[in-house]
Design an enzyme around this catalytic site. Structure first.
Site, mmCIF file in Angstrom:
data_model
loop_
_atom_site.group_PDB
_atom_site.id
_atom_site.type_symbol
_atom_site.label_atom_id
_atom_site.label_comp_id
_atom_site.label_asym_id
_atom_site.label_seq_id
_atom_site.Cartn_x
_atom_site.Cartn_y
_atom_site.Cartn_z
ATOM 1 N N HIS A 218 0.697 -1.619 0.265
ATOM 2 C CA HIS A 218 0.535 0.074 0.032
ATOM 3 C C HIS A 218 1.404 1.475 -0.336
ATOM 4 O O HIS A 218 2.490 1.386 -0.093
ATOM 5 C CB HIS A 218 -1.046 0.040 1.539
ATOM 6 C CG HIS A 218 0.002 0.325 2.907
ATOM 7 N ND1 HIS A 218 0.308 -0.825 3.112
ATOM 8 C CD2 HIS A 218 0.282 0.994 3.080
ATOM 9 C CE1 HIS A 218 1.017 -0.624 4.127
ATOM 10 N NE2 HIS A 218 0.911 0.395 4.246
ATOM 11 N N ASP B 118 0.972 5.365 1.496
ATOM 12 C CA ASP B 118 0.100 5.551 3.040
ATOM 13 C C ASP B 118 -0.330 7.283 2.178
ATOM 14 O O ASP B 118 -0.429 7.586 1.642
ATOM 15 C CB ASP B 118 1.202 6.044 4.585
ATOM 16 C CG ASP B 118 1.853 4.864 5.110
ATOM 17 O OD1 ASP B 118 1.023 3.974 4.722
ATOM 18 O OD2 ASP B 118 2.763 5.258 5.482
ATOM 19 N N HIS C 64 4.553 0.300 0.443
ATOM 20 C CA HIS C 64 5.509 -0.908 0.714
ATOM 21 C C HIS C 64 4.681 -1.673 1.487
ATOM 22 O O HIS C 64 3.426 -1.722 1.180
ATOM 23 C CB HIS C 64 6.030 0.776 1.962
ATOM 24 C CG HIS C 64 5.220 1.062 2.125
ATOM 25 N ND1 HIS C 64 4.394 2.303 1.852
ATOM 26 C CD2 HIS C 64 4.920 1.307 3.785
ATOM 27 C CE1 HIS C 64 3.319 2.868 2.768
ATOM 28 N NE2 HIS C 64 4.031 2.442 4.150
ATOM 29 N N ARG D 249 7.941 -9.495 15.519
ATOM 30 C CA ARG D 249 8.329 -8.175 15.133
ATOM 31 C C ARG D 249 6.855 -6.645 14.825
ATOM 32 O O ARG D 249 5.543 -7.526 14.965
ATOM 33 C CB ARG D 249 8.156 -7.536 13.108
ATOM 34 C CG ARG D 249 8.384 -6.294 12.663
ATOM 35 C CD ARG D 249 9.153 -6.060 11.264
ATOM 36 N NE ARG D 249 9.411 -4.821 10.686
ATOM 37 C CZ ARG D 249 8.803 -4.587 10.172
ATOM 38 N NH1 ARG D 249 7.841 -4.643 10.189
ATOM 39 N NH2 ARG D 249 8.695 -2.714 9.728
HETATM 40 C C1 LIG Z 1 -5.482 7.941 8.854
HETATM 41 C C2 LIG Z 1 -5.005 7.349 8.442
HETATM 42 C C3 LIG Z 1 -4.103 6.741 7.491
HETATM 43 C C4 LIG Z 1 -4.782 4.742 7.429
HETATM 44 C C5 LIG Z 1 -6.332 4.896 7.990
HETATM 45 C C6 LIG Z 1 -6.255 6.329 9.128
HETATM 46 O O1 LIG Z 1 -7.939 6.352 8.987
HETATM 47 C C7 LIG Z 1 -6.035 5.808 10.390
HETATM 48 C C8 LIG Z 1 -4.807 4.488 10.529
HETATM 49 C C9 LIG Z 1 -3.640 4.335 8.459
HETATM 50 C C10 LIG Z 1 -3.186 3.740 8.227
HETATM 51 C C11 LIG Z 1 -1.930 2.191 8.783
HETATM 52 C C12 LIG Z 1 -1.798 1.473 7.783
HETATM 53 C C13 LIG Z 1 -2.494 1.171 6.899
HETATM 54 C C14 LIG Z 1 -2.983 1.866 6.048
HETATM 55 C C15 LIG Z 1 -3.163 2.235 4.479
HETATM 56 C C16 LIG Z 1 -4.472 1.493 6.384
HETATM 57 O O2 LIG Z 1 -5.179 0.807 6.357
HETATM 58 O O3 LIG Z 1 -4.638 2.184 8.254
HETATM 59 C C17 LIG Z 1 -3.519 4.018 6.762
HETATM 60 C C18 LIG Z 1 -4.157 4.539 5.974
HETATM 61 C C19 LIG Z 1 -3.274 5.691 5.233
HETATM 62 O O4 LIG Z 1 -2.229 5.840 4.825
HETATM 63 O O5 LIG Z 1 -4.386 5.110 4.303
HETATM 64 O O1 LIG Z 2 5.097 -2.474 9.511
HETATM 65 C C1 LIG Z 2 5.866 -1.679 8.706
HETATM 66 O O2 LIG Z 2 7.097 -1.406 9.100
HETATM 67 C C2 LIG Z 2 5.502 -0.958 7.938
HETATM 68 C C3 LIG Z 2 3.642 -0.291 8.782
HETATM 69 C C4 LIG Z 2 2.492 0.324 7.311
HETATM 70 O O3 LIG Z 2 4.044 0.215 6.344
HETATM 71 C C5 LIG Z 2 2.246 0.893 8.334
HETATM 72 O O4 LIG Z 2 1.513 1.239 9.170
HETATM 73 O O5 LIG Z 2 1.816 2.048 7.523
HETATM 74 FE FE LIG Z 3 2.207 1.904 5.112
#
Ligand SMILES: C=C1C[C@]23C[C@@]1(O)CC[C@H]2[C@@]12CCC[C@@](C)(C(=O)O1)[C@H]2[C@@H]3C(=O)O
Ligand SMILES: O=C(O)CCC(=O)C(=O)O
Ligand SMILES: [Fe+2]
EC number: 1.14.11.15
Length: 358
Positions: A232, A234, A289, A299
């Site tokens: 994904h 961010d 990533h 981890r």
């Molecule tokens: C602000 C945010 C970005 C995120 C979705 C969220 O509402 C809270 C969690 C964030 C996260 C962390 C893990 C990867 C990710 C793709 C997910 O599923 O939750 C990211 C979201 C994002 O960056 O779109």
């Molecule tokens: O665990 C990791 O190294 C990646 C975590 C991550 O990509 C995320 O929380 O958005």
């Molecule tokens: Fe991420």
């Protein structure tokens, strides 16, 4: 009234296929529902050895006078870099790692008391992106957006205030660091605060919001066939990631494939997020990533996803757009973008792209 990050999915429930994890420790073999193949993720095996090219994500010393141009270069080529001498005290990094470990060591019934609701952002559960995949990920997560007090009280009835203090101090350091990194990167392109209206109007950090994502990847019996966190980008402007001393984070480069980011004690990983990609008119690349898992070591990682305040429209900086062309992206708030991503996942960025006339 603009939607705060904590409320962004209100009215946009996420129906996750699996509400909670099995007891990871008791499994000797990977269940079928956790076994990934290239069918489940097109890029699953796309990896010529990184050693073949010798390419590695840059490690940048923030005390180096040349740091801004190194950061700019890393954002253009990798969409990510590691930083040393970042000023975040080692004890604080150890503190957030300790908190994360303690949280995930709690019995599952306790963790589920703070489970994320279908419309919420904060709490315990699988990653939001899980709904886009047929297979389950070998991980558990906890998201903090706004005050963690209510959730932490459920997790640690006696110690919650100590843990809240750690989160508050950690987020303060991360806010300042993220802002500093963003300006170093933008300065390298000749962009200053004067060039961005929302930065000019709002002093200091008033214009920022964030989410803290704690991740745990338990030891896995068949790591080559499992996925910790699927590929994904961010949605943030920038993400600052702390990883414990176990490798697992991988970045994707079109020309190389998947490259593992080696843990460097005391350093932090910085990812360009989709909003920074938009702000820079595509000059900085939001990095694809994922996290892989391990047969012998569990981890932990802590991602600080940093973005603008809810009502701030992010659009390409005019200085970075050629006078003969239109901006590559339409303007969008973080809330709007998160909702687009919640529906279209990795296609979200292309959905807000302006299509140029040929
Ligand atoms: C602000 C945010 C970005 C995120 C979705 C969220 O509402 C809270 C969690 C964030 C996260 C962390 C893990 C990867 C990710 C793709 C997910 O599923 O939750 C990211 C979201 C994002 O960056 O779109
Ligand atoms: O665990 C990791 O190294 C990646 C975590 C991550 O990509 C995320 O929380 O958005
Ligand atoms: Fe991420």
């Amino acid at each position: 009234m603009p939607t705060m990050l904590t409320d962004v999915f209100r009215g946009h429930p996420i129906h996750l296929p699996h509400s909670h994890q099995p007891d990871f420790t008791s499994l000797r073999e990977l269940p079928d529902s956790y076994t990934w193949t290239p069918k489940d993720d097109l890029l699953f095996a796309a990896a010529p050895s990184p050693r073949a090219t010798g390419e590695n994500i840059p490690l940048i010393d923030l005390n180096n006078p040349d740091a801004a141009s190194q950061i700019g270069h890393a954002c253009r080529t990798w969409g990510a870099f590691q930083i040393a001498n970042h000023g975040v005290p080692l004890e604080l990094l150890e503190g957030i790692e300790f908190l994360t470990g303690s949280l995930f060591r709690l019995p599952v019934q306790r963790k589920l008391k703070a489970a994320r609701s279908e419309t919420g952002v904060s709490g315990y559960g699988v990653a939001r992106i899980a709904s886009f995949f047929n297979k389950q990920m070998w991980s558990e997560g906890f998201t903090i957006s706004g005050s963690p007090l209510n959730d932490f009280r459920k997790l640690w009835p006696k110690l919650h205030l100590n843990y809240c203090d750690i989160v508050e101090e950690y987020e303060e350091h991360m806010q300042k660091l993220a802002s500093k990194l963003m300006w170093l990167a933008l300065n390298s392109l000749g962009v200053s605060e004067e060039d961005i209206k929302w930065a000019r109007l709002n002093s200091d950090y008033n214009w920022a919001q964030a989410a803290l994502q704690l991740n745990h990847y338990p030891v896995c019996p068949q790591p080559d066939r499992a996925m910790g966190l699927a590929a994904h980008t961010d949605s943030s402007l920038l993400t600052i990631l702390y990883q414990n001393n176990t490798a697992g984070l991988q970045l994707f480069r079109d020309d190389i494939g998947w490259v593992t980011v080696p843990p460097v004690p005391g350093s932090l990983v910085v990812n360009v997020g989709d909003l920074f990609h938009i702000l820079s008119n595509g000059l900085f690349k939001s990095v694809l990533h994922r996290a892989r898992v391990n047969q012998t070591r569990s981890r932990l990682s802590v991602a600080f996803l940093w973005g603008p305040q809810s009502d701030t429209k992010i659009s390409p900086v005019p200085k970075l757009v050629s006078p003969f062309e239109s901006p590559l992206y339409r303007s969008v708030t973080w809330t709007e973008y998160l909702r687009t991503k919640a529906t279209h996942f990795n296609k979200a960025l292309s959905m807000i792209r302006n299509h140029r006339e040929e």
